[in-house]
Motif scaffolding. Structure first.
Motif, PDB file in Angstrom:
ATOM      1  N   GLU A 282       0.824  -1.207   0.000  1.00 16.15           N
ATOM      2  CA  GLU A 282       0.000   0.000   0.000  1.00 16.15           C
ATOM      3  C   GLU A 282       0.858   1.257   0.000  1.00 16.15           C
ATOM      4  N   PHE A 283       1.866   1.275   0.851  1.00 16.20           N
ATOM      5  CA  PHE A 283       2.730   2.447   0.938  1.00 16.20           C
ATOM      6  C   PHE A 283       3.529   2.633  -0.347  1.00 16.20           C
ATOM      7  N   SER A 284       4.056   1.539  -0.897  1.00 16.97           N
ATOM      8  CA  SER A 284       4.841   1.660  -2.125  1.00 16.97           C
ATOM      9  C   SER A 284       4.003   2.184  -3.273  1.00 16.97           C
ATOM     10  N   PHE A 285       2.761   1.739  -3.353  1.00 25.31           N
ATOM     11  CA  PHE A 285       1.883   2.238  -4.417  1.00 25.31           C
ATOM     12  C   PHE A 285       1.619   3.729  -4.244  1.00 25.31           C
ATOM     13  N   LEU A 286       1.239   4.136  -3.043  1.00 22.44           N
ATOM     14  CA  LEU A 286       0.842   5.525  -2.819  1.00 22.44           C
ATOM     15  C   LEU A 286       2.026   6.490  -2.840  1.00 22.44           C
ATOM     16  N   SER A 287       3.190   6.042  -2.386  1.00 20.96           N
ATOM     17  CA  SER A 287       4.343   6.944  -2.271  1.00 20.96           C
ATOM     18  C   SER A 287       5.272   6.880  -3.471  1.00 20.96           C
ATOM     19  N   GLY A 288       5.271   5.744  -4.202  1.00 25.79           N
ATOM     20  CA  GLY A 288       6.223   5.573  -5.292  1.00 25.79           C
ATOM     21  C   GLY A 288       7.623   5.256  -4.814  1.00 25.79           C
ATOM     22  N   ILE A 289       7.763   4.880  -3.533  1.00 27.69           N
ATOM     23  CA  ILE A 289       9.069   4.560  -2.958  1.00 27.69           C
ATOM     24  C   ILE A 289       9.224   3.046  -2.877  1.00 27.69           C
TER      25      ILE A 289
END
Length: 518
Positions: A282-289
């Protein structure tokens, strides 16, 4: 000066407990090596020793304190082994919230440990507490320096010295739980992960500098009124299970296949989670990190956000472009502290399980079709462009707590599955509902008064160990597609992607962001 028996009892109990913890490490699925750096042994002895001193100081009963510490250490070993079996990853310090979450959300956690083991452990703890307080008496000369308190002072000094010495070594960790536990031992790896977790990430999101498609760059026609509605669906545990068995009826994902045939991009998606730990994807999708770039924060990036790390996201970037940003998740918003994190991510509104109070559940959770209806309702009421990020729950395990219904085999398979595939049958029943969700979303997006774009992806593969034993273990990649309601775009062949690149690819494919912004 004659030392009291209480002095020697405290010393011998401490040494016995220390030896027991070293022995218990051998039962880890990723057993710690005997040969490890001296600093790792110092950290192990120092941490155990200080915990022992505190417990004995409070309880006054050294044997009882030893039993409690060893019981807790054994619990860590059992939980680590259960996590490794289900998620292919050893227990790390950052997992400490498992214990509180297991109390608040028992159905999500305890079944993977096993209800039998859980109740046995609870009964054993209560019995140990009762017997320990009853059978072992507090020494009469406890506060004498020749008695228990003298032993505690000596142990505290030694333990603190060992801890400080081991800490100065700054042992190297690879942020690979299995290797770190094997190389350093459980307690030393906990200590180093805790230390690194205190350092705030210095990474920045690509959405901080991404260029929007604005009227100042393009023609006046490309104004706010022409921006498409954007819907991203993080489908719980979704992957195309037909990849692991040709016995499954292909039509259970007919709408998914139709979307893929019309998509501007689709393929396999690399995600940083297996079986659980949704927030990593979820975080990787939303942040692009990229998850691996986060170091020790990759296990739960949201904890760093709550601690003050400010990071731009797809939501905050779209909000700057004039979008209303909404998250829909049919579960308590407090889980993973999303109620604190998502406002910081730039979401205007969070519709959690309270928004589904009158909805009948599909299995133990709110069904995917009900979530699709909520998305349709938001789109119908929208007066401007909206970005809706959906986090579904229906496919969430533990799958083995549900029962195969009459007719499921015939409805879901062309040929009956081998023994041990009951979890797969339950899973197929749920992803068939995910396919129905896609049908409803197609209708809502196609009938919208403005263009719309849908990005669909799974967060990780489901936990189905017996199924994988029978049919083979998937690589861990899930499935995704990007679809635009306007059509007319060039369809691309199967193209694999990584989840930290997916949102930017989506923005380019939907026309919201320029390719050169990448």
């Amino acid at each position: 000066m004659t030392l009291e028996p209480g002095f020697w009892t405290a010393i011998l109990a401490a040494l016995s407990g220390l030896a027991l913890t070293v022995g218990l490490e051998r039962f880890l699925q990723t057993a710690a090596r005997w040969r490890r750096p001296a600093a790792a042994w110092a950290l192990h002895m120092g941490l155990y020793g200080l915990a022992y001193v505190v417990l004995v100081f409070v309880l006054g009963r050294p044997i009882f304190a030893t039993a409690l510490l060893c019981a807790f250490f054994l619990l860590l070993v059992v939980v680590s082994n259960a996590k490794f079996k289900a998620l292919r990853e050893a227990f790390v310090f950052q997992d400490y919230e498992y214990f509180t979450d297991a109390i608040r959300h028992p159905r999500l956690y305890i079944p993977f440990l096993g209800w039998g083991k859980f109740f046995l452990a609870a009964a054993g703890f209560i019995a140990a507490l009762t017997i320990g307080l009853w059978l072992e008496a507090v020494p009469a000369l406890r506060a004498a320096w020749t008695g228990q308190w003298g032993a505690l002072a000596l142990l505290a000094a030694l333990s603190l010295g060992l801890l400080l010495w081991g800490n100065r070594a700054r042992l190297m960790v690879q942020i690979a739980p299995e290797q770190d536990v094997q190389a350093l031992g459980l307690l030393a790896s906990f200590w180093r992960y805790w230390q690194q977790g205190r350092e705030r990430p210095s990474l920045s999101s690509p959405f901080e500098n991404a260029a929007p498609k604005t009227s100042s760059v393009l023609s006046a026609a490309d104004s706010l009124a022409d921006l498409p509605h954007l819907v991203s669906v993080q489908s719980e545990s979704f992957f195309d299970a037909r990849r692991i068995s040709d016995r499954i009826r292909p039509e259970i994902l007919a709408e998914f296949d139709r979307f893929k045939s019309e998509a501007v991009a689709s393929g396999y998606l690399q995600v940083p989670a297996w079986g659980a730990n949704t927030v990593r994807s979820e975080f990787s999708f939303l942040s692009g990190i990229e998850n691996r770039a986060l170091g020790v924060h990759r296990f739960n990036p949201y904890r760093a956000v709550c601690a003050g790390w400010s990071v731009a996201t797809l939501a905050s970037w779209l909000k700057q472009q004039g979008y209303r940003t909404i998250c829909i998740h049919p579960y308590p918003a407090s889980f993973y502290q999303r109620h604190r994190v998502f406002p910081l991510f730039g979401f205007d509104e969070f519709l959690d399980i309270k928004a589904f109070a009158d909805v009948e559940r599909t299995g133990p959770y709110i069904g995917d079709l009900a979530v699709a209806e909520k998305v349709a309702s938001v789109l119908e009421q929208a007066t401007g462009p909206v970005f809706i990020h959906v986090i579904t729950m229906e496919n969430h395990g533990p799958l083995h707590l549900e029962k195969v219904a009459a007719g499921d085999i015939q409805a879901l398979y062309q040929q009956a599955p081998p023994p041990g595939c009951e979890d797969l049958t339950i899973y197929l029943r749920h992803i068939r509902n995910a396919d129905a969700m896609l049908t409803r979303l197609r209708g809502a997006l196609s009938s919208s008064d403005r263009p719309a774009s849908l990005c669909w992806y799974g967060d990780h593969v489901p936990i189905m160990p017996s199924v994988y034993a029978a049919l083979g273990t998937p690589c861990g990649d899930v499935d995704y597609f990007i679809w635009n309601s306007t059509g007319g775009q060039t369809k691309t062949p199967h193209r694999d992607a990584a989840i930290h690149d997916l949102a930017r690819e989506w923005m380019c494919s939907s026309g919201v962001m320029f390719k050169q912004a990448l």
